[in-house]
Design an enzyme around this catalytic site. Structure first.
Site, PDB file in Angstrom:
ATOM      1  N   ASP A   1      34.067  44.383  40.335  1.00  0.00           N
ATOM      2  CA  ASP A   1      34.500  43.201  41.091  1.00  0.00           C
ATOM      3  C   ASP A   1      33.792  41.952  40.561  1.00  0.00           C
ATOM      4  O   ASP A   1      32.612  41.735  40.827  1.00  0.00           O
ATOM      5  CB  ASP A   1      34.169  43.435  42.585  1.00  0.00           C
ATOM      6  CG  ASP A   1      34.605  42.270  43.468  1.00  0.00           C
ATOM      7  OD1 ASP A   1      34.987  41.219  42.938  1.00  0.00           O
ATOM      8  OD2 ASP A   1      34.544  42.423  44.709  1.00  0.00           O
TER       9      ASP A   1
ATOM     10  N   ASP B   1      39.368  39.084  53.881  1.00  0.00           N
ATOM     11  CA  ASP B   1      38.356  39.121  52.819  1.00  0.00           C
ATOM     12  C   ASP B   1      37.607  37.793  52.915  1.00  0.00           C
ATOM     13  O   ASP B   1      38.141  36.736  52.562  1.00  0.00           O
ATOM     14  CB  ASP B   1      39.058  39.262  51.460  1.00  0.00           C
ATOM     15  CG  ASP B   1      38.097  39.103  50.279  1.00  0.00           C
ATOM     16  OD1 ASP B   1      36.876  39.016  50.498  1.00  0.00           O
ATOM     17  OD2 ASP B   1      38.589  39.070  49.126  1.00  0.00           O
TER      18      ASP B   1
END
Ligand code: AMP
Length: 584
Positions: free
Chosen positions: A169, A9
């Site tokens: 998110d 990520d």
């Protein structure tokens, strides 16, 4: 043997690397832990700094440090760093190389392949730049997947059939929301929205402003030296995190600066409700984007099967409350929201390698635990409002606290009921413990009592209640709070709770033994104590007060005789007020 493929990520604020092995995902620890700040820098000797060290340097030498490079990916720019300049791909490659090195150290072998996640809105140019960054770092990017797809993989990989999920998110500097459709093994992002410049850093700034205002108003401090400012910024973020789990946070900075030749210590308490007012408009903005994404997908909130939480800032309770309100379901955040996307990238890597992946299991509580309080339920005032402190699916161990207020003047005791269940009416949940805190200060109604619930991985629940002003505290420990209740146990327990509230139970379901039915609800105990006290004071009261007190005592006695607790609330309140003024 298959090649090792890591999942990465590559975030704006933080980056993580994970690996699927032996049926589970491991997020790999680097030098500063599992979360690597996405910072790169050059120190005064020309040495490269990455991660925590670079972030620390940023406070003092921003000109020699680069952050948030993800925002520049795909742009044709050069970024100055020390004596040289670099492309965004090269800076990102520095971050990737550091993650690659951590993975190699962990597996004890070279790692040359990776799955990297990118935001759903990334253009072709931004995706290409990310792939190039991987290549510069010596990583073949076997696949790039969208961040919401990675999150959906983590939560939904076990499900069959068709599902729709919303991925919310909220990180440090960015906010993204996506509507994701899942058809068996195919995950597709159908709409995406967001704000590239909104996140937890903005929440920190609000707290920094608040602390600076306090220093100006209380101590006449107009400007802060850089070091003091850096300490305030760190203290603000720490306080923000505390406020995610507790109703108050104390900010304490010894010798923050020198004022008029004297050391100045900062000590100030921040209440969660004040903090929530500071950040409310940001949360409103995110909810607007949520509804925009839904409308772009041609779907309604009620079409969603699940809401998934990603990004560290989704630990903010206000975020969860707002989503719960709009979607009518508890959003899921049991997989560490900071590590969720990297975990999904590792699962994707495992799928590419032909592994049959199992869901990413974490220890969570299957039940909600809470207490009861006075409040409104279905438009009616009730003393039985269930207030959840630890919600189901919360990872354990966990500790949460909440503030409650005494209801009447001079209230000398509170009864803390510990319930397990989901029903907003505490009477329909299961009582697993209770205790009385006596000897509270003689103060007007509104005395702050902090209840704290701590649950560990062995299912041991520790509950304490503390009078905030004095520190007076009582607690209990419940050994097997996560044990499953059998149906008849459940009925018995429900009866027990009903009795606690002064109601009749269902005798057929009940063989609870001689103890059952003896306990009285908090409001009844309070009412009796209050009547006793009022009767003692009657002779000393002036005629007007005396008559009013007699009337109120009678009203309460009627309420007690009828077993109607709601009837008690008003006369108790008025009587306690009179007593309070008679005594003070
Ligand atoms: P991410 O970019 O997803 O790693 O998220 C980082 C952001 O999450 C930073 O702004 C952190 O301060 C914030 N954060 C981390 N833990 C918490 C917490 N317990 N409560 C609120 N915000 C948090």
């Amino acid at each position: 043997m298959t090649d090792i493929i890591i999942g990465i990520d590559l975030g704006t604020t933080n980056s993580e690397v994970a690996l699927y092995e032996n049926g589970k995902v491991t997020v790999i620890e680097g030098e500063g832990g599992k979360i690597m700040p996405s910072f790169a820098g050059i120190d005064e000797n020309g040495a490269l700094l990455v991660g925590v060290a670079a972030r620390n340097q940023y406070v003092v030498y921003p000109e020699r440090t680069v952050k948030s490079i993800k925002r520049r990916m795909g742009e044709d720019v050069r970024i100055a760093l020390g004596e040289q300049s670099y492309s965004p791909q090269e800076i990102s490659a520095i971050l990737l190389k550091q993650l690659k090195a951590a993975a190699e150290k962990y597996v004890g072998a070279p790692v040359n392949k990776a799955v990297i996640t990118v935001p759903a809105y990334f253009s072709d140019a931004q995706r290409l730049a990310t792939r190039e960054a991987g290549e510069i770092a010596g990583l073949e990017v076997v696949k790039m997947i969208n961040e919401p797809t990675a999150a959906a993989l983590v939560y939904e990989s076990g499900h069959q059939g068709s599902r729709k999920v919303l991925v919310y998110d909220l990180g440090g500097g960015t906010f993204d929301v996506s509507v994701v459709a899942i058809e068996d093994d195919v995950i597709e992002v159908i709409s995406s929205h967001g704000n590239n410049h909104l996140g937890g850093d903005d929440f920190d700034l609000k707290l920094v402003e608040h602390l600076c205002d306090y220093l100006r108003l209380e101590h006449g401090v107009e400007a802060l030296p850089p070091q003091a400012m850096a300490r305030i910024e760190r203290a603000a973020e720490t306080a923000k995190k505390i406020l995610s789990d507790h109703p108050f946070a104390m900010v304490e900075e010894e010798y923050l600066l020198e004022k008029d030749g004297m050391p100045l210590h900062l000590k100030v308490e921040i209440a969660r409700h004040n903090y929530e007012e500071m950040i409310e408009s940001y949360i409103d903005d995110t909810m607007e984007a949520v509804h925009q994404a839904l409308s772009d997908a041609g779907l309604a909130a009620s079409d969603m099967d699940e809401v998934l939480l990603v990004g560290g800032s989704t630990r903010t309770p206000l975020v969860r409350e707002r989503l719960e309100m709009d979607f009518g379901m508890t959003p899921r955040g049991e997989v560490d929201p900071d590590l969720c996307v990297a975990s999904g990238a590792a699962l994707q890597a495992a799928l590419i390698n032909g592994s049959r992946i199992q869901s990413v299991l974490v220890d969570v509580t299957p039940y909600t635990f809470g207490t009861s309080a006075l409040g409104e339920l279905d438009g009616e005032f009730t003393p039985y409002l269930f207030v959840p402190l630890i919600k189901k699916n919360t990872p354990v161990p966990v500790s949460k606290s909440e503030v409650f207020y005494t209801a009447v003047h001079d209230q000398e005791a509170v009864d803390i009921l510990v319930c397990q269940g989901e029903d907003p009416d505490a009477r329909n949940n299961i009582e697993i413990g209770s205790f009385l805190v006596r000897g509270l200060s003689r103060v007007p109604a509104g005395n702050e009592i902090i209840a704290c619930f701590s649950l560990d991985t062995d299912g041991i629940l520790h509950v304490s209640a503390r009078e905030k002003a004095t520190g007076l505290e009582k607690s209990i420990t419940i050994e097997n709070a996560m044990a499953r209740f059998e149906e008849n146990e459940l009925a018995k327990a429900r009866n027990k709770v009903r009795r606690l509230f002064g109601e009749a139970g269902d005798t057929a379901a009940d063989d609870a033994g001689p103890e059952a039915g003896k306990a009285e609800p908090d409001a009844v105990v309070q009412a009796r104590l209050l009547i006793e006290k009022a009767e003692k004071l009657l002779d000393a009261a002036e005629e007007d007060d005396r008559l009013e007190m007699i009337e109120l005592i009678e009203a309460m006695q009627d309420g007690l005789a009828a077993g109607d607790i709601a009837e008690l609330v008003e006369p108790m309140d008025e009587l306690s007020e009179i007593i309070f003024y008679l005594e003070s």
